[in-house]
Design a protein around this motif. Structure first.
Motif, PDB file in Angstrom:
ATOM      1  N   UNK A 146      -7.274   6.720 -13.873  1.00  0.00           N
ATOM      2  CA  UNK A 146      -6.477   8.029 -13.861  1.00  0.00           C
ATOM      3  C   UNK A 146      -6.039   8.466 -12.651  1.00  0.00           C
ATOM      4  N   UNK A 147      -6.912   8.337 -11.843  1.00  0.00           N
ATOM      5  CA  UNK A 147      -6.614   9.005 -10.447  1.00  0.00           C
ATOM      6  C   UNK A 147      -5.747   8.007  -9.385  1.00  0.00           C
ATOM      7  N   UNK A 148      -5.949   6.468  -9.447  1.00  0.00           N
ATOM      8  CA  UNK A 148      -5.732   5.976  -8.824  1.00  0.00           C
ATOM      9  C   UNK A 148      -3.688   5.768  -8.633  1.00  0.00           C
ATOM     10  N   UNK A 149      -3.281   5.841  -9.687  1.00  0.00           N
ATOM     11  CA  UNK A 149      -1.726   5.871  -9.412  1.00  0.00           C
ATOM     12  C   UNK A 149      -1.137   7.087  -8.571  1.00  0.00           C
ATOM     13  N   UNK A 150      -1.760   8.240  -8.861  1.00  0.00           N
ATOM     14  CA  UNK A 150      -1.674   9.361  -7.813  1.00  0.00           C
ATOM     15  C   UNK A 150      -1.962   8.804  -6.241  1.00  0.00           C
ATOM     16  N   UNK A 151      -3.159   8.514  -6.232  1.00  0.00           N
ATOM     17  CA  UNK A 151      -3.697   8.111  -4.714  1.00  0.00           C
ATOM     18  C   UNK A 151      -2.573   6.906  -4.217  1.00  0.00           C
ATOM     19  N   UNK A 152      -2.225   5.882  -5.098  1.00  0.00           N
ATOM     20  CA  UNK A 152      -1.113   4.997  -4.467  1.00  0.00           C
ATOM     21  C   UNK A 152       0.326   5.704  -4.108  1.00  0.00           C
ATOM     22  N   UNK A 153       0.494   6.895  -4.944  1.00  0.00           N
ATOM     23  CA  UNK A 153       1.786   7.689  -4.610  1.00  0.00           C
ATOM     24  C   UNK A 153       1.665   8.376  -3.152  1.00  0.00           C
ATOM     25  N   UNK A 154       0.256   8.739  -2.783  1.00  0.00           N
ATOM     26  CA  UNK A 154       0.135   9.206  -1.653  1.00  0.00           C
ATOM     27  C   UNK A 154       0.343   8.277  -0.384  1.00  0.00           C
ATOM     28  N   UNK A 155      -0.108   7.017  -0.764  1.00  0.00           N
ATOM     29  CA  UNK A 155      -0.082   5.956   0.253  1.00  0.00           C
ATOM     30  C   UNK A 155       1.437   5.764   0.537  1.00  0.00           C
ATOM     31  N   UNK A 156       2.213   5.772  -0.860  1.00  0.00           N
ATOM     32  CA  UNK A 156       3.691   5.577  -0.509  1.00  0.00           C
ATOM     33  C   UNK A 156       4.351   6.634   0.300  1.00  0.00           C
ATOM     34  N   UNK A 157       3.947   7.952  -0.062  1.00  0.00           N
ATOM     35  CA  UNK A 157       4.561   9.112   0.739  1.00  0.00           C
ATOM     36  C   UNK A 157       4.165   9.009   2.317  1.00  0.00           C
ATOM     37  N   UNK A 158       3.091   8.241   2.642  1.00  0.00           N
ATOM     38  CA  UNK A 158       2.547   8.207   3.969  1.00  0.00           C
ATOM     39  C   UNK A 158       3.543   7.753   4.733  1.00  0.00           C
ATOM     40  N   UNK A 159       4.392   6.751   4.426  1.00  0.00           N
ATOM     41  CA  UNK A 159       5.558   5.957   4.926  1.00  0.00           C
ATOM     42  C   UNK A 159       4.994   4.781   5.776  1.00  0.00           C
ATOM     43  N   UNK A 160       3.710   4.723   5.667  1.00  0.00           N
ATOM     44  CA  UNK A 160       2.964   3.281   6.029  1.00  0.00           C
ATOM     45  C   UNK A 160       3.497   2.140   5.387  1.00  0.00           C
ATOM     46  N   UNK A 161       3.542   1.122   5.858  1.00  0.00           N
ATOM     47  CA  UNK A 161       3.617  -0.372   5.067  1.00  0.00           C
ATOM     48  C   UNK A 161       2.561  -0.425   4.122  1.00  0.00           C
ATOM     49  N   UNK A 162       2.436  -0.852   3.062  1.00  0.00           N
ATOM     50  CA  UNK A 162       1.302  -1.051   2.147  1.00  0.00           C
ATOM     51  C   UNK A 162       1.419  -2.155   1.130  1.00  0.00           C
ATOM     52  N   UNK A 163       0.377  -2.689   0.521  1.00  0.00           N
ATOM     53  CA  UNK A 163       0.423  -3.608  -0.351  1.00  0.00           C
ATOM     54  C   UNK A 163      -0.690  -3.321  -1.521  1.00  0.00           C
TER      55      UNK A 163
END
Ligand SMILES: Cc1ncc(C[n+]2csc(CCO)c2C)c(N)n1
Length: 94
Positions: A21-38
């Motif tokens: 339930x929570x990880x999709x929002x957590x990944x959204x925060x990673x995206x918003x950080x502007x860092x490169x991610x996979x």
């Protein structure tokens, strides 16, 4: 400073909260950080300056609580090299 690569697995826990339930929002925060991610099935890998990556991890813990978790375990793998190491560096020979 140099670029580090980090594997971050966030495991939020709570009475009415589960990881799915929570990880999709957590990944959204990673995206918003502007860092490169996979994103992967077990963890998300990010690259950035050490301070940026550590701040992101701190924010993801706070986000988990704000999303309703009562506690969160964060597993961190950090790859450091004096001249920097990127996600692409690690994938060139595979
Ligand atoms: C930071 C972070 N990234 C990925 C996962 C792994 N993961 C667990 S549940 C799920 C699917 C959610 O719809 C995924 C990808 C994690 N635990 N923490």
């Amino acid at each position: 400073m140099s670029t580090v690569t980090a594997g971050i697995q966030v495991l939020p826990n709570g009475q009415d909260v589960d990881t799915y339930g929570v990880i999709p929002s957590i990944v959204g925060s990673v995206k918003e950080s502007g860092l490169k991610y996979q994103v992967g099935p077990m963890e998300t890998v990010v690259e950035g300056e050490l301070d940026e990556v550590l701040l992101l991890i701190k924010n993801l813990q706070q986000d988990s609580i704000q999303l309703g978790a009562s506690e969160v375990i964060t597993n961190i793998k950090l790859h450091y090299k004096p001249n920097g190491v990127t996600i692409n560096d690690k994938l060139t020979n595979v």
